[in-house]
Design an enzyme around this catalytic site. Structure first.
Site, PDB file in Angstrom:
ATOM      1  CD  GLU A 289      -8.713   7.579 -10.063  1.00  0.00           C
ATOM      2  OE1 GLU A 289      -9.129   6.750 -10.891  1.00  0.00           O
ATOM      3  OE2 GLU A 289      -9.230   7.751  -8.953  1.00  0.00           O
TER       4      GLU A 289
ATOM      5  CE1 TYR B  24      -3.523   7.158  -2.394  1.00  0.00           C
ATOM      6  CE2 TYR B  24      -2.808   9.092  -3.617  1.00  0.00           C
ATOM      7  CZ  TYR B  24      -2.862   7.718  -3.470  1.00  0.00           C
ATOM      8  OH  TYR B  24      -2.238   6.914  -4.384  1.00  0.00           O
TER       9      TYR B  24
ATOM     10  CB  SER C 187     -10.404   0.324  -7.544  1.00  0.00           C
ATOM     11  OG  SER C 187      -9.284   0.624  -6.786  1.00  0.00           O
TER      12      SER C 187
ATOM     13  CD  GLU D 221      -2.989  -0.810   0.008  1.00  0.00           C
ATOM     14  OE1 GLU D 221      -3.155  -0.507  -1.197  1.00  0.00           O
ATOM     15  OE2 GLU D 221      -3.318  -1.905   0.468  1.00  0.00           O
TER      16      GLU D 221
ATOM     17  CB  ALA E   7     -16.258   0.253  -0.535  1.00  0.00           C
TER      18      ALA E   7
ATOM     19  CG  ASP F  56      -6.548   1.813  -7.579  1.00  0.00           C
ATOM     20  OD1 ASP F  56      -5.945   1.073  -6.780  1.00  0.00           O
ATOM     21  OD2 ASP F  56      -6.916   2.964  -7.296  1.00  0.00           O
TER      22      ASP F  56
HETATM   23  C1  GLA Z   1      -5.440   4.193  -3.920  1.00  0.00           C
HETATM   24  C2  GLA Z   1      -4.736   4.678  -5.182  1.00  0.00           C
HETATM   25  C3  GLA Z   1      -3.648   3.690  -5.610  1.00  0.00           C
HETATM   26  C4  GLA Z   1      -2.723   3.367  -4.444  1.00  0.00           C
HETATM   27  C5  GLA Z   1      -3.517   3.006  -3.197  1.00  0.00           C
HETATM   28  C6  GLA Z   1      -2.653   2.833  -1.992  1.00  0.00           C
HETATM   29  O1  GLA Z   1      -6.150   3.018  -4.189  1.00  0.00           O
HETATM   30  O2  GLA Z   1      -5.665   4.847  -6.219  1.00  0.00           O
HETATM   31  O3  GLA Z   1      -2.941   4.206  -6.709  1.00  0.00           O
HETATM   32  O4  GLA Z   1      -1.848   4.430  -4.201  1.00  0.00           O
HETATM   33  O5  GLA Z   1      -4.506   3.977  -2.891  1.00  0.00           O
HETATM   34  O6  GLA Z   1      -1.837   1.719  -2.125  1.00  0.00           O
END
Ligand code: GLA
Length: 386
Positions: free
Chosen positions: A164, A228, A130, A35, A127, A176
């Protein structure tokens, strides 16, 4: 169960008065481990889930893109000649953003026809599974085929990521979209975000009588704003202070030097990324040598690192993971960007009910929000359905 392919085709016909040319779909994803490593050029290990987004699409004889969905009442209309990410918003930004990102990548859409598009989905929104990548990838494969672009799956994943980043404004990595494009049944995708090499790794869940439980905290997250981006900035700050372009260039042996050079908080952020990369490599090696029953400690260590070092979990997720493990899960961890969203637990198939009810009870006793808990099956990536 509703057949979503047929539902999407029927909704298309009701909306536009004729049958679609085809129906394409792409899945949401769960990240098994790795992650906040993707935008640091590290390693990730996601799989696609058996929840998908369907795009029923018909060719027009002009240059208009007309968008409707089963989850909204309005229609969005745009011209392929004037796409502008600054003016895109809502769910349609993911669709229009993909067409714009193709143009931005230098792909010639001057001969592309307009399209009528109808979107249907059963990927839960907000949630951490993705839903946005599922939408980008479903229309990505449809555009590729209908416009005869001949792009490979990785190129389509990259286009989805740019959509995105630019149309939606979230500084996310390739995780994702790569999962949604490249995934295979009963496999995880081992992706090196530096070289962009990807290969499937067998999960053997069916052989081992295991399943994956998704525990959605129902705490909604938002990656275009908030934590984020802060984590993204901390990683960039740490890399700059250490004299590297990306955190991929450092490993566990560099951590003492990093501790000297960085403030305490930035150091913990960097330690998460560095140790998480190693845990992805260890998970792949363990899956291949010993199988899924042996990866529990790696999942739990990842959860602890996200909770203590990267600080992206919420109380609902922490308690759900702890409770699942005490109740018999092999391992459990938050999945996705964090600040809400979902956790996963790797569980024996015959313990699903016991573990799910232990988690629900623990959260209720702690006065926390009620989770939504369901199992997912590692599934196939984006494809044409009809
Ligand atoms: C989100 C982002 C991904 C990744 C994750 C964390 O899902 O869209 O690109 O950075 O968080 O691992």
């Amino acid at each position: 169960m509703t057949d979503h392919r047929e539902a999407a085709a029927a909704a298309f016909e009701a909306a536009y008065g004729h049958a679609p040319t085809g129906v394409w779909s792409a899945p949401g994803r769960v990240n098994l481990i790795g992650e906040h490593t993707d935008y640091n050029n590290g390693y990730v290990l996601p799989f696609a889930i058996d929840r998908r987004t369907w795009a029923a699409v018909g060719v027009r004889d002009d240059r208009q893109l007309r968008l409707r969905s089963t989850f909204s009442t309005y229609e969005v209309v745009a011209s392929l000649d004037t796409l502008d990410p600054a003016t895109m918003d809502g769910w349609s930004a993911y669709v229009l953003g993909v067409a714009w990102a193709m143009q931005d990548a230098g792909i010639d859409l001057s001969a592309a026809s307009g399209l009528d598009i109808l979107i249907d989905s059963d990927v839960p929104v907000g949630a951490g599974l993705s839903s946005s990548a599922a939408l980008e990838c479903a229309v990505g494969v449809a555009f590729d085929e209908l416009w005869n672009l001949g792009l490979d799956k990785l190129a389509l994943a990259r286009v989805g990521r740019v959509a995105e980043n630019k149309a939606v404004g979230a500084p996310t990595g390739l995780l994702d979209q790569a999962a949604s494009m490249l995934a295979e049944d009963d496999h995880v995708v081992f992706l090196d975000c530096d070289t962009e090499d990807a290969r499937p790794v067998s999960l053997h869940l069916r052989d081992e009588n295991l399943t994956i439980l998704v525990m959605n905290s129902n705490v909604e997250h938002e990656h275009a704003t908030g934590g984020y981006g802060d984590r993204f900035a901390s990683c960039a700050k740490g890399a700059a202070a250490l004299g590297v372009t990306t955190l991929r260039e450092i490993g566990e042996s560099d951590l003492p030097r990093a501790q000297e050079a960085l403030d305490e908080e930035t150091y913990r952020r960097i330690r998460h990324v560095v140790t998480e990369n190693q845990r992805v490599l260890d998970t792949v090696a363990t899956l291949e040598a010993e199988g899924p029953r042996a990866i529990g400690e790696l999942l739990n260590a990842s959860q602890a690192s996200m909770r203590d070092d990267f600080e992206i979990t919420v109380p609902e997720i922490d308690l759900a993971c702890n409770t699942a493990v005490v109740a018999g899960a092999i391992g459990a961890r938050m999945t996705g960007g964090g600040f809400g969203g979902s956790a996963i637990a790797l569980v024996p198939a015959d313990a699903v009910e016991t573990i799910a009810s232990a988690v629900t009870t623990a959260l209720a006793n702690a006065g926390l929000r009620e989770p939504t808990i369901f199992t997912v099956t590692p599934s196939q990536g984006a494809r044409r359905d009809y």
